[in-house]
Scaffold this active site. Structure first.
Site, mmCIF file in Angstrom:
data_model
loop_
_atom_site.group_PDB
_atom_site.id
_atom_site.type_symbol
_atom_site.label_atom_id
_atom_site.label_comp_id
_atom_site.label_asym_id
_atom_site.label_seq_id
_atom_site.Cartn_x
_atom_site.Cartn_y
_atom_site.Cartn_z
ATOM 1 N N TYR A 48 -79.305 -40.664 -12.867
ATOM 2 C CA TYR A 48 -78.255 -40.663 -12.452
ATOM 3 C C TYR A 48 -77.486 -39.884 -11.471
ATOM 4 O O TYR A 48 -76.918 -41.103 -10.553
ATOM 5 C CB TYR A 48 -77.851 -40.310 -13.973
ATOM 6 C CG TYR A 48 -75.792 -40.128 -13.761
ATOM 7 C CD1 TYR A 48 -75.418 -40.944 -13.619
ATOM 8 C CD2 TYR A 48 -75.632 -38.029 -13.049
ATOM 9 C CE1 TYR A 48 -74.045 -41.197 -13.516
ATOM 10 C CE2 TYR A 48 -73.862 -38.055 -13.544
ATOM 11 C CZ TYR A 48 -73.099 -39.563 -13.197
ATOM 12 O OH TYR A 48 -71.730 -39.451 -12.710
ATOM 13 N N LYS A 56 -75.930 -42.243 -7.879
ATOM 14 C CA LYS A 56 -74.121 -41.926 -7.824
ATOM 15 C C LYS A 56 -74.609 -41.232 -6.491
ATOM 16 O O LYS A 56 -73.611 -41.647 -5.047
ATOM 17 C CB LYS A 56 -73.681 -40.655 -8.614
ATOM 18 C CG LYS A 56 -73.503 -40.948 -9.778
ATOM 19 C CD LYS A 56 -72.561 -42.552 -10.147
ATOM 20 C CE LYS A 56 -70.969 -41.913 -10.186
ATOM 21 N NZ LYS A 56 -69.700 -42.709 -9.813
ATOM 22 N N THR A 67 -69.750 -37.511 -8.897
ATOM 23 C CA THR A 67 -69.697 -36.476 -8.989
ATOM 24 C C THR A 67 -70.068 -35.537 -8.081
ATOM 25 O O THR A 67 -71.353 -35.244 -7.550
ATOM 26 C CB THR A 67 -70.625 -36.839 -10.214
ATOM 27 O OG1 THR A 67 -71.015 -35.626 -10.652
ATOM 28 C CG2 THR A 67 -71.782 -37.572 -9.552
ATOM 29 N N ASP A 68 -70.215 -33.962 -8.269
ATOM 30 C CA ASP A 68 -71.056 -32.768 -8.102
ATOM 31 C C ASP A 68 -72.335 -32.821 -8.267
ATOM 32 O O ASP A 68 -73.313 -32.104 -7.699
ATOM 33 C CB ASP A 68 -70.294 -31.656 -8.905
ATOM 34 C CG ASP A 68 -70.687 -30.949 -9.966
ATOM 35 O OD1 ASP A 68 -71.130 -31.886 -10.664
ATOM 36 O OD2 ASP A 68 -69.834 -30.161 -10.560
ATOM 37 N N GLU A 69 -72.485 -34.008 -9.212
ATOM 38 C CA GLU A 69 -73.947 -34.197 -9.021
ATOM 39 C C GLU A 69 -74.855 -34.052 -8.440
ATOM 40 O O GLU A 69 -75.854 -33.763 -8.395
ATOM 41 C CB GLU A 69 -74.780 -34.404 -10.487
ATOM 42 C CG GLU A 69 -74.108 -34.244 -11.512
ATOM 43 C CD GLU A 69 -74.344 -34.480 -13.386
ATOM 44 O OE1 GLU A 69 -75.799 -34.764 -13.467
ATOM 45 O OE2 GLU A 69 -74.054 -34.625 -14.336
HETATM 46 P P1 NAD Z 1 -67.669 -43.716 -19.723
HETATM 47 O O1 NAD Z 1 -69.638 -43.301 -19.633
HETATM 48 O O2 NAD Z 1 -66.959 -42.998 -20.490
HETATM 49 O O3 NAD Z 1 -67.243 -44.504 -18.843
HETATM 50 C C1 NAD Z 1 -67.930 -46.026 -17.871
HETATM 51 C C2 NAD Z 1 -67.088 -47.399 -17.981
HETATM 52 O O4 NAD Z 1 -67.832 -47.601 -17.085
HETATM 53 C C3 NAD Z 1 -67.047 -47.613 -19.873
HETATM 54 O O5 NAD Z 1 -66.159 -48.340 -20.112
HETATM 55 C C4 NAD Z 1 -68.578 -48.851 -19.402
HETATM 56 O O6 NAD Z 1 -67.635 -49.914 -20.188
HETATM 57 C C5 NAD Z 1 -68.414 -49.356 -17.785
HETATM 58 N N1 NAD Z 1 -69.202 -49.997 -17.136
HETATM 59 C C6 NAD Z 1 -70.652 -49.923 -17.605
HETATM 60 N N2 NAD Z 1 -71.242 -50.414 -16.572
HETATM 61 C C7 NAD Z 1 -70.341 -51.768 -16.122
HETATM 62 C C8 NAD Z 1 -70.867 -52.004 -15.448
HETATM 63 N N3 NAD Z 1 -72.019 -52.818 -14.868
HETATM 64 N N4 NAD Z 1 -69.177 -53.032 -15.258
HETATM 65 C C9 NAD Z 1 -68.361 -53.153 -15.680
HETATM 66 N N5 NAD Z 1 -68.025 -51.838 -16.505
HETATM 67 C C10 NAD Z 1 -69.133 -51.118 -16.102
HETATM 68 O O7 NAD Z 1 -68.002 -42.500 -17.901
HETATM 69 P P2 NAD Z 1 -66.300 -41.813 -17.337
HETATM 70 O O8 NAD Z 1 -67.375 -40.453 -17.694
HETATM 71 O O9 NAD Z 1 -65.302 -42.136 -17.431
HETATM 72 O O10 NAD Z 1 -67.398 -41.648 -16.140
HETATM 73 C C11 NAD Z 1 -65.915 -42.179 -15.329
HETATM 74 C C12 NAD Z 1 -66.574 -42.092 -13.436
HETATM 75 O O11 NAD Z 1 -66.736 -40.503 -13.302
HETATM 76 C C13 NAD Z 1 -68.394 -42.294 -13.110
HETATM 77 O O12 NAD Z 1 -68.673 -43.239 -12.035
HETATM 78 C C14 NAD Z 1 -69.099 -41.255 -13.583
HETATM 79 O O13 NAD Z 1 -69.871 -41.257 -12.665
HETATM 80 C C15 NAD Z 1 -67.991 -40.465 -13.156
HETATM 81 N N6 NAD Z 1 -67.891 -38.495 -13.232
HETATM 82 C C16 NAD Z 1 -67.862 -38.224 -14.832
HETATM 83 C C17 NAD Z 1 -67.733 -37.040 -15.061
HETATM 84 C C18 NAD Z 1 -67.827 -36.934 -16.228
HETATM 85 O O14 NAD Z 1 -67.696 -35.217 -16.664
HETATM 86 N N7 NAD Z 1 -67.800 -37.386 -17.550
HETATM 87 C C19 NAD Z 1 -68.333 -36.222 -13.811
HETATM 88 C C20 NAD Z 1 -67.960 -36.491 -12.220
HETATM 89 C C21 NAD Z 1 -68.638 -37.916 -12.385
HETATM 90 P P1 TYD Z 2 -73.482 -33.466 -20.259
HETATM 91 O O1 TYD Z 2 -72.313 -34.161 -21.085
HETATM 92 O O2 TYD Z 2 -74.944 -34.178 -20.354
HETATM 93 O O3 TYD Z 2 -73.148 -33.530 -18.622
HETATM 94 P P2 TYD Z 2 -74.233 -33.539 -17.547
HETATM 95 O O4 TYD Z 2 -75.543 -33.726 -17.899
HETATM 96 O O5 TYD Z 2 -73.836 -34.754 -16.795
HETATM 97 O O6 TYD Z 2 -73.572 -31.376 -16.642
HETATM 98 O O7 TYD Z 2 -74.540 -32.341 -20.540
HETATM 99 C C1 TYD Z 2 -73.871 -30.952 -20.491
HETATM 100 C C2 TYD Z 2 -74.469 -29.539 -19.798
HETATM 101 O O8 TYD Z 2 -74.823 -29.839 -21.468
HETATM 102 C C3 TYD Z 2 -75.929 -29.854 -19.687
HETATM 103 O O9 TYD Z 2 -76.020 -28.544 -19.704
HETATM 104 C C4 TYD Z 2 -76.839 -30.005 -20.629
HETATM 105 C C5 TYD Z 2 -76.122 -29.805 -22.214
HETATM 106 N N1 TYD Z 2 -76.421 -29.957 -22.897
HETATM 107 C C6 TYD Z 2 -77.179 -29.901 -24.434
HETATM 108 O O10 TYD Z 2 -77.302 -28.188 -24.428
HETATM 109 N N2 TYD Z 2 -77.158 -30.529 -25.025
HETATM 110 C C7 TYD Z 2 -77.258 -31.204 -25.561
HETATM 111 O O11 TYD Z 2 -76.593 -32.068 -26.995
HETATM 112 C C8 TYD Z 2 -76.484 -32.212 -24.560
HETATM 113 C C9 TYD Z 2 -75.976 -33.898 -24.448
HETATM 114 C C10 TYD Z 2 -75.627 -31.891 -23.637
#
Ligand code: NAD
Ligand code: TYD
Length: 342
Positions: free
Chosen positions: A155, A159, A127-129
């Site tokens: 988090y 990562k 992630t970019d975080e």
């Molecule tokens: P998500 O939370 O929707 O899905 C995560 C999945 O991982 C779930 O199905 C969960 O059951 C599984 N999981 C969790 N712990 C586990 C374990 N111990 N063993 C096996 N499976 C497990 O997450 P997502 O949004 O699909 O994100 C996927 C990846 O992308 C993550 O690594 C996250 O850090 C990265 N990412 C997500 C975003 C975003 O905007 N959603 C942005 C940047 C990076």
């Molecule tokens: P989120 O979807 O949790 O992603 P991330 O924190 O990984 O960027 O949140 C996106 C943005 O929205 C973040 O600035 C926090 C804000 N946010 C709210 O304002 N209210 C909410 O209830 C949630 C879940 C997020």
């Protein structure tokens, strides 16, 4: 013989989109999904995939070394893509531990399996975080692949730790790794704890929309399928040992997103409720995707306007999927996270 690709976290939001993409566009690959199915995985998400003979699902924890080794022994994957993670910042603030064990130790177990059984590529979805945040008053600044890691939340720290471990396995053991770091994803099948599906669900029910602080924090929104095409490009064309940033040049502040959702659903802005801010809230994320563009020919194709319309329409037509997610423990989560913010 078919190539076997092992996806972890394939029942989650992005991992499932990646499986769908592979099954559609790479029929010569077998897709193995390893997912323990935490609260964030709705089993209905993979209903269609389970019917596909090229797809197999293991309900397994990536921290379970014995079970993971057995899957590698039986399935002999040549490519591993690790999506599995605890992924929600607010949950990491309240309960950090599972973030450390799944996101760091889970990554270690997977890479140990890769070393033991041999693979062509281990890809880490990051992630970019990991870069921390950028100030709101410097729109000229972007995250580059060599921007120092400087994390804010448990988090992002987990990562970043995993990323360092992946690069250590490359340097120390010569494991053929790649890493992609992407910005905030949006699209169908995202668990409604994250901003966009949470706000859609609440707006549809005429409930208050909880915006943290002033709502001026900026995220760089990337449509999930564009992200998955970027990961595929890294696996197929990326250089081993390298990091690739995947971002959409789609910066929007949270208030804009929430207003856009309300407008699309025909709901009043009076539903917006400002609540106490997130601790350590990152101000702005913005990715420079130049390297992925030049080296891999990757470019996101979905404009934000097109992507957000498609996304809202999908949640509108699939309320049953949201309802499945919001049954069970979900209400306890809302209570814990939002009760004291008012
Ligand atoms: P998500 O939370 O929707 O899905 C995560 C999945 O991982 C779930 O199905 C969960 O059951 C599984 N999981 C969790 N712990 C586990 C374990 N111990 N063993 C096996 N499976 C497990 O997450 P997502 O949004 O699909 O994100 C996927 C990846 O992308 C993550 O690594 C996250 O850090 C990265 N990412 C997500 C975003 C975003 O905007 N959603 C942005 C940047 C990076
Ligand atoms: P989120 O979807 O949790 O992603 P991330 O924190 O990984 O960027 O949140 C996106 C943005 O929205 C973040 O600035 C926090 C804000 N946010 C709210 O304002 N209210 C909410 O209830 C949630 C879940 C997020």
């Amino acid at each position: 013989m078919k190539k076997t690709i092992l996806i972890t976290g394939g029942t989650g939001f992005i991992g499932n989109c990646f499986c769908k993409l592979l099954l559609k566009e790479r029929p010569e690959w077998r897709v193995i999904n390893v997912d323990v199915c935490t609260y964030a995985a709705n089993p209905s998400t993979i209903k269609e995939e389970l019917k596909n003979p090229n797809y197999k699902f293991y309900k397994t924890d990536i921290r379970d070394r014995g079970a993971i080794y057995k899957i590698f022994e039986d399935e002999k994957p040549s490519v591993v893509v690790n999506f599995a993670a605890e992924s929600h910042v607010d949950r990491s603030i309240l309960d950090p531990e599972s973030f450390l064990t799944t996101n760091i130790i889970g990554t270690e177990v997977l890479m140990d399996a890769c070393r033991k059984y041999g693979i062509e590529r281990y890809h880490q979805v990051s992630t970019d975080e990991v870069y921390g945040d950028l100030p709101l008053d410097r729109p000229d600044l972007f995250f580059h692949e060599d921007t120092p890691l400087h994390t804010s939340s448990p988090y992002s720290t987990s990562k970043a730790s995993a990323d360092l471990l992946v690069l250590a396995y490359y340097r120390t053991y010569g494991l053929p790794v790649t890493i992609s770091r992407c910005s905030n994803n949006y699209g169908p099948y995202q668990f409604p704890e994250k901003l966009i599906p949470l706000m859609i669900d609440k707006a549809k029910k005429d409930l208050p929309l909880p915006v943290y602080g002033e709502g001026l924090n900026v995220r760089d929104w990337l449509y999930v399928e564009d992200h998955c095409r970027g990961i595929l490009a890294v696996i197929e064309k990326g250089r081993v040992g390298e990091v690739y940033n995947l971002g959409g040049h789609n910066e929007r502040n949270n208030l804009y997103i929430v207003k856009r959702i309300l407008a699309e659903l025909g709901k009043p802005e009076s539903l917006i409720t400002h609540v106490a801010d997130r601790h350590g809230h990152d101000q702005r994320y913005a990715i420079d995707p130049h390297k992925a563009n030049v080296e891999l020919g990757w470019d996101p194709v979905t404009t934000f306007e097109e992507g957000i319309k498609k996304t809202i329409k999908w949640y509108d037509e699939n309320q049953w999927w949201l309802d499945e997610c919001t049954s069970g423990d979900y209400m306890n989560w809302l209570n814990r996270n939002y009760k004291d913010r008012k």
